[in-house]
Design a protein around this motif. Structure first.
Motif, PDB file in Angstrom:
ATOM      1  N   LEU A 347       0.845  -1.191   0.000  1.00  0.00           N
ATOM      2  CA  LEU A 347       0.000   0.000   0.000  1.00  0.00           C
ATOM      3  C   LEU A 347       0.880   1.241   0.000  1.00  0.00           C
ATOM      4  N   VAL A 348       0.348   2.332  -0.529  1.00  0.00           N
ATOM      5  CA  VAL A 348       0.953   3.649  -0.350  1.00  0.00           C
ATOM      6  C   VAL A 348      -0.125   4.534   0.263  1.00  0.00           C
ATOM      7  N   LEU A 349       0.086   4.928   1.519  1.00  0.00           N
ATOM      8  CA  LEU A 349      -0.871   5.773   2.223  1.00  0.00           C
ATOM      9  C   LEU A 349      -0.718   7.214   1.757  1.00  0.00           C
ATOM     10  N   LYS A 350      -1.837   7.864   1.434  1.00  0.00           N
ATOM     11  CA  LYS A 350      -1.820   9.232   0.918  1.00  0.00           C
ATOM     12  C   LYS A 350      -2.144  10.265   1.986  1.00  0.00           C
ATOM     13  N   ASP A 351      -2.414   9.817   3.206  1.00  0.00           N
ATOM     14  CA  ASP A 351      -2.891  10.738   4.243  1.00  0.00           C
ATOM     15  C   ASP A 351      -1.875  10.922   5.375  1.00  0.00           C
ATOM     16  N   THR A 352      -0.593  10.806   5.041  1.00  0.00           N
ATOM     17  CA  THR A 352       0.453  10.941   6.065  1.00  0.00           C
ATOM     18  C   THR A 352       1.241  12.236   5.902  1.00  0.00           C
ATOM     19  N   GLY A 353       0.621  13.245   5.320  1.00  0.00           N
ATOM     20  CA  GLY A 353       1.270  14.540   5.189  1.00  0.00           C
ATOM     21  C   GLY A 353       1.847  14.774   3.806  1.00  0.00           C
ATOM     22  N   GLU A 354       2.837  15.642   3.727  1.00  0.00           N
ATOM     23  CA  GLU A 354       3.454  15.993   2.454  1.00  0.00           C
ATOM     24  C   GLU A 354       4.122  14.794   1.784  1.00  0.00           C
ATOM     25  N   GLU A 355       4.548  13.822   2.603  1.00  0.00           N
ATOM     26  CA  GLU A 355       5.213  12.640   2.080  1.00  0.00           C
ATOM     27  C   GLU A 355       4.317  11.423   2.269  1.00  0.00           C
ATOM     28  N   ALA A 356       4.016  10.719   1.179  1.00  0.00           N
ATOM     29  CA  ALA A 356       3.233   9.493   1.270  1.00  0.00           C
ATOM     30  C   ALA A 356       4.057   8.398   1.954  1.00  0.00           C
ATOM     31  N   SER A 357       3.392   7.356   2.430  1.00  0.00           N
ATOM     32  CA  SER A 357       4.069   6.273   3.152  1.00  0.00           C
ATOM     33  C   SER A 357       3.836   4.945   2.455  1.00  0.00           C
ATOM     34  N   ALA A 358       4.918   4.310   2.005  1.00  0.00           N
ATOM     35  CA  ALA A 358       4.840   2.993   1.363  1.00  0.00           C
ATOM     36  C   ALA A 358       4.919   1.915   2.433  1.00  0.00           C
ATOM     37  N   ILE A 359       3.948   1.002   2.422  1.00  0.00           N
ATOM     38  CA  ILE A 359       3.876  -0.064   3.426  1.00  0.00           C
ATOM     39  C   ILE A 359       4.339  -1.368   2.779  1.00  0.00           C
ATOM     40  N   HIS A 360       5.356  -1.992   3.367  1.00  0.00           N
ATOM     41  CA  HIS A 360       5.905  -3.245   2.872  1.00  0.00           C
ATOM     42  C   HIS A 360       5.656  -4.342   3.913  1.00  0.00           C
ATOM     43  N   ALA A 377      15.266   1.891  -0.237  1.00  0.00           N
ATOM     44  CA  ALA A 377      16.137   3.051  -0.440  1.00  0.00           C
ATOM     45  C   ALA A 377      15.558   4.031  -1.453  1.00  0.00           C
ATOM     46  N   GLY A 378      14.434   3.681  -2.080  1.00  0.00           N
ATOM     47  CA  GLY A 378      13.837   4.537  -3.093  1.00  0.00           C
ATOM     48  C   GLY A 378      13.350   5.859  -2.527  1.00  0.00           C
ATOM     49  N   GLN A 379      13.426   6.899  -3.336  1.00  0.00           N
ATOM     50  CA  GLN A 379      13.060   8.246  -2.920  1.00  0.00           C
ATOM     51  C   GLN A 379      11.598   8.558  -3.263  1.00  0.00           C
ATOM     52  N   GLY A 380      11.082   9.620  -2.655  1.00  0.00           N
ATOM     53  CA  GLY A 380       9.746  10.119  -2.981  1.00  0.00           C
ATOM     54  C   GLY A 380       8.667   9.753  -1.986  1.00  0.00           C
ATOM     55  N   VAL A 381       8.916   8.747  -1.149  1.00  0.00           N
ATOM     56  CA  VAL A 381       7.967   8.331  -0.121  1.00  0.00           C
ATOM     57  C   VAL A 381       8.738   7.895   1.124  1.00  0.00           C
ATOM     58  N   ALA A 382       8.034   7.860   2.260  1.00  0.00           N
ATOM     59  CA  ALA A 382       8.588   7.224   3.455  1.00  0.00           C
ATOM     60  C   ALA A 382       8.292   5.732   3.355  1.00  0.00           C
ATOM     61  N   HIS A 383       9.132   4.896   3.944  1.00  0.00           N
ATOM     62  CA  HIS A 383       8.961   3.451   3.867  1.00  0.00           C
ATOM     63  C   HIS A 383       8.743   2.872   5.260  1.00  0.00           C
ATOM     64  N   LEU A 384       7.873   1.856   5.337  1.00  0.00           N
ATOM     65  CA  LEU A 384       7.617   1.188   6.607  1.00  0.00           C
ATOM     66  C   LEU A 384       7.515  -0.314   6.390  1.00  0.00           C
ATOM     67  N   LEU A 385       8.302  -1.079   7.159  1.00  0.00           N
ATOM     68  CA  LEU A 385       8.133  -2.531   7.200  1.00  0.00           C
ATOM     69  C   LEU A 385       7.030  -2.836   8.205  1.00  0.00           C
ATOM     70  N   GLU A 390       0.675  -4.708  14.015  1.00  0.00           N
ATOM     71  CA  GLU A 390       1.330  -3.422  14.201  1.00  0.00           C
ATOM     72  C   GLU A 390       0.454  -2.295  13.636  1.00  0.00           C
ATOM     73  N   PRO A 391       0.596  -1.081  14.192  1.00  0.00           N
ATOM     74  CA  PRO A 391      -0.204   0.047  13.688  1.00  0.00           C
ATOM     75  C   PRO A 391       0.332   0.567  12.365  1.00  0.00           C
ATOM     76  N   LEU A 392      -0.519   1.261  11.655  1.00  0.00           N
ATOM     77  CA  LEU A 392      -0.109   1.968  10.444  1.00  0.00           C
ATOM     78  C   LEU A 392       0.418   3.342  10.830  1.00  0.00           C
ATOM     79  N   PRO A 393       1.195   3.983   9.960  1.00  0.00           N
ATOM     80  CA  PRO A 393       1.653   5.351  10.247  1.00  0.00           C
ATOM     81  C   PRO A 393       0.478   6.270  10.543  1.00  0.00           C
ATOM     82  N   ALA A 394       0.681   7.202  11.445  1.00  0.00           N
ATOM     83  CA  ALA A 394      -0.403   8.088  11.869  1.00  0.00           C
ATOM     84  C   ALA A 394      -0.904   8.935  10.708  1.00  0.00           C
ATOM     85  N   ARG A 395      -2.197   9.159  10.715  1.00  0.00           N
ATOM     86  CA  ARG A 395      -2.811  10.044   9.729  1.00  0.00           C
ATOM     87  C   ARG A 395      -2.513  11.486  10.104  1.00  0.00           C
TER      88      ARG A 395
END
Length: 410
Positions: A347-360, A377-385, A390-395
């Protein structure tokens, strides 16, 4: 955010005023730009469809839009789209048309009346991305139709009618094998008893290609209702076309069950009556025999949630369900031609601010393999294992909406 566009020299908000402005811009071939990022040129193009005029981003430009923008798309490198864009999927920015290179045939010799009983979607095959497998075509269509996107306002509104319309609109600007894709694509219409004769007439017209020639094939995309024995063979019955079963001979059926054991198990594990907790989507090339029966040739299966969001494991189904239940905004990643060993972002979360969050999805008890490490290591998004429990990144809450005059003053 308020979705606004620069069109005909002025800024227009999405709403009732937009349609007549888009109609004029379409007739005058005037450019349209999204205003989601100040100081950034983000051109869009206008498509004329039955229900009006629709704005769409140019292929490959979605990651440049603001994460809160309706036109934002996850960077291609996070999914299988990065492998096929520019090779199997060729976008013409002048015409807005997309050429798809298919790795399976849409015709066969008239003498070859028996089904080929093959699938080119085996997980052990390494694809170069030069041509789309049948699964690759399904994923590209799903992506272009934005059926990978989710917003809380979509809850309860994504029916087969909506899915079918989105797929047909996505196919409208595509070509494959030197033909317009809608000429070779069959997506069953929602069945209504009171319109059954009209629906049958429209279905016959949609299948004109295979009725005209036993040597020509089409591609069907539909939801599986049941798979049942049929006089030494098996037949797949799709919803809305129960009187049009797709036949597999014994060899094809054996290969089918072996190849798609995982997808079938996920489908069977879905809870609830009548597919209320999920669906199983089939894409397949098919031909019509002289007797009037339909043979499946190439096949792919794709389990989807009740919201028609694809998943490929029980962990991913849980993750997608969690994101939907928590009313998150996200884009679902698809594998397209990539083999099952190549990592992608689920998933790529779109509601985590200026930077989207890629969920792996990853079991942190295991060491991160080199391919996943490179992806992280890819740029343009934050990454989360992430792993189950576990919780998802905060909205990140959006600021309250202000009028356009107030925004300009600010």
């Amino acid at each position: 955010m308020i979705q606004r566009y620069r069109v005909l020299g002025r800024s227009v908000a999405e709403g009732d005023e937009l349609q007549p402005v888009l109609r004029e811009a379409y007739e005058r071939k005037s450019p349209v730009h999204c205003e989601c990022r100040k100081g950034t040129e983000l051109p869009l193009y206008i498509s004329h469809r039955q229900n009006g005029y629709v704005l769409a981003r140019w292929p490959g430009s979605g990651a440049r839009h603001a994460t809160a923008c309706d036109h934002y798309e996850a960077p291609d490198y996070l999914t299988g789209m990065g492998q096929v864009r520019g090779s199997a999927v060729l976008d013409d920015e002048t015409s807005g048309e997309t050429s798809l290179k298919l790795g399976f045939p849409l015709s066969r010799g008239a003498a070859r009346l028996a089904p080929a009983a093959l699938t080119n979607d085996k997980p052990t095959v390494k694809s170069s991305g030069q041509k789309l497998s049948i699964r690759g075509l399904l994923h590209v269509l799903w992506d272009r139709a934005e059926l990978t996107h989710w917003h809380p306002k979509m809850a309860g509104k994504r029916t087969w009618f909506v899915v079918r319309r989105a797929l047909l609109e996505a196919a409208a600007s595509c070509r494959a094998k030197q033909e317009a894709l809608p000429h070779v694509l069959f997506v069953p219409e929602s069945f209504k008893v009171e319109e059954k004769e009209e629906i049958r007439a429209r279905r016959r017209a949609a299948l004109a290609r295979v009725y005209a020639s036993q040597g020509d094939m089409m591609v069907v995309v539909g939801e599986i209702k049941e798979i049942v024995p049929a006089h030494g063979a098996e037949k797949i019955v799709l919803r809305h076309v129960g009187d049009m079963p797709f036949v597999m001979d014994q060899d094809m059926a054996r290969r089918f069950h072996k190849r798609f054991a995982g997808e079938l198990a996920l489908w069977q594990a879905q809870d609830g009556p009548n597919g209320k907790s999920g669906h199983l989507v089939l894409a397949g090339s098919f031909a019509r025999r002289r007797e009037g029966t339909f043979d499946l040739i190439e096949v792919a299966l794709m389990p989807v949630t009740p919201e028609w969001l694809p998943y490929e494991s029980s962990d991913e189904r849980y993750l997608v369900g969690k994101a939907v239940a928590e009313k998150r905004r996200f884009v679902k990643g698809l594998r397209v031609n990539l083999d099952t060993e190549t990592p992608i972002a689920s998933l790529v979360l779109k509601d985590t601010g200026e930077e989207a969050s890629a969920i792996h999805i990853h079991d942190r008890d295991d060491e991160v393999a080199e391919p996943l490490e490179a992806l992280l290591a890819g740029q343009g998004v934050a990454h989360l294992l992430w792993k189950e429990g576990e919780p998802l990144p905060a909205r990140v809450s959006r600021p309250p909406r202000r009028s356009w005059d107030a925004q300009q003053a600010a």
